[in-house]
Design a protein around this motif. Sequence first.
Motif, mmCIF file in Angstrom:
data_model
loop_
_atom_site.group_PDB
_atom_site.id
_atom_site.type_symbol
_atom_site.label_atom_id
_atom_site.label_comp_id
_atom_site.label_asym_id
_atom_site.label_seq_id
_atom_site.Cartn_x
_atom_site.Cartn_y
_atom_site.Cartn_z
ATOM 1 N N GLN A 80 39.255 32.221 45.464
ATOM 2 C CA GLN A 80 39.274 33.033 46.672
ATOM 3 C C GLN A 80 40.149 34.273 46.548
ATOM 4 O O GLN A 80 40.168 35.108 47.443
ATOM 5 N N ARG A 81 40.855 34.390 45.432
ATOM 6 C CA ARG A 81 41.765 35.528 45.274
ATOM 7 C C ARG A 81 40.994 36.780 44.872
ATOM 8 O O ARG A 81 39.848 36.725 44.412
ATOM 9 N N LEU A 82 41.659 37.905 45.028
ATOM 10 C CA LEU A 82 40.997 39.198 44.881
ATOM 11 C C LEU A 82 40.379 39.397 43.499
ATOM 12 O O LEU A 82 39.254 39.890 43.388
ATOM 13 N N GLY A 83 41.089 39.021 42.450
ATOM 14 C CA GLY A 83 40.555 39.220 41.110
ATOM 15 C C GLY A 83 39.259 38.460 40.885
ATOM 16 O O GLY A 83 38.305 38.995 40.297
ATOM 17 N N ALA A 84 39.210 37.224 41.342
ATOM 18 C CA ALA A 84 37.995 36.429 41.192
ATOM 19 C C ALA A 84 36.858 37.023 42.013
ATOM 20 O O ALA A 84 35.696 37.001 41.592
ATOM 21 N N ARG A 85 37.193 37.557 43.175
ATOM 22 C CA ARG A 85 36.159 38.173 44.018
ATOM 23 C C ARG A 85 35.584 39.427 43.357
ATOM 24 O O ARG A 85 34.387 39.683 43.399
ATOM 25 N N TYR A 86 36.461 40.227 42.748
ATOM 26 C CA TYR A 86 35.965 41.403 42.019
ATOM 27 C C TYR A 86 35.084 40.974 40.845
ATOM 28 O O TYR A 86 34.032 41.564 40.591
#
Length: 315
Positions: free
Chosen positions: A140-146
């Motif tokens: 759910q963190r930003l890096g994984a979302r990107y």
Amino acid sequence: MRTRSSGPRRNRAGNESARRFLRRPRSRAVAVAIGGAVAVAAAVAGLTAAGLTSGARSASVGVGHTAAVARATRPRPGPRPAGAGPPASSRSRARSGAHPATRAAAGAKTPRTSCRSVAHIGDSTSVDLISPDYLPNPAQRLGARYAAVGVRHLKIDASGGRSIVEEMPGQINGYKVASAWRSQGYRGCWVFALGTNDSANVASGSAVGMMARIDQMMSVAHGEPVLWVNTRTLLSSGPWAGVNEQTWDKTLVRALAKYPDMRIFNWSAVARPSWFLTDGIHYNSFGCAMRAKAIAEALARAFPLNGRGADKIVR
């Protein structure tokens, strides 16, 4: 020697108002797992108009490729006891994704972006998006979302209290971070999640206006794709009042006419009051999960695989 940018004239009322929302920082290292890579990135400090807290620089992160290390501190906003994490209900919802909006979106196809490299520069509302304290689930963190929308190389620098112009002790402002990356050879897409503190600083008396701040950041991009995340607070008064953030958002819209490769993510229209902490500025765990997902998918809608999105303002 680093020269500190000119800051706003601070007033006692602004200081007292901001002091209600900021707590004493405590040190911690934040592990960020993105596409198999692990980095230790910055945690946030507060907001800057009153200059009450110190923020530290965050890490650069390579999605699925490289790792970097940094350390920082983060004061906890809101009335929770010092050292307490986000509310248990927020943590459990962030882990389980049990919120109806999350379940409804689960079957939706994730959009893909043409941006293979992304440089994300933000303030405290970005660092919570890479924090395991607020988002225990790495997915759910930003890096994984990107990574999920097709970003392969990611640089993140998020610092509590950051603005484009002003600096607190030991801090580098958003413009200097972007300029340094550009001079080091970075080329690619940019995400600027800045403005919450800039609007507060302008309201507190800074001589540097809103459009001048936007122009400064856009000058670093040199015509490369830029997604700017607009701002929102729930406050009715003080430097970070919602009316000041709305003025900032309107200035961003006016800037679109000057920059063909600029897009705005209308986060202000997406964010719900229930996603905020009681300070009216930062987000609870569920709000952080929604914000990270929304920013990444907005990037994909703004700059899809086939080039540029038709809409200058995306949701």
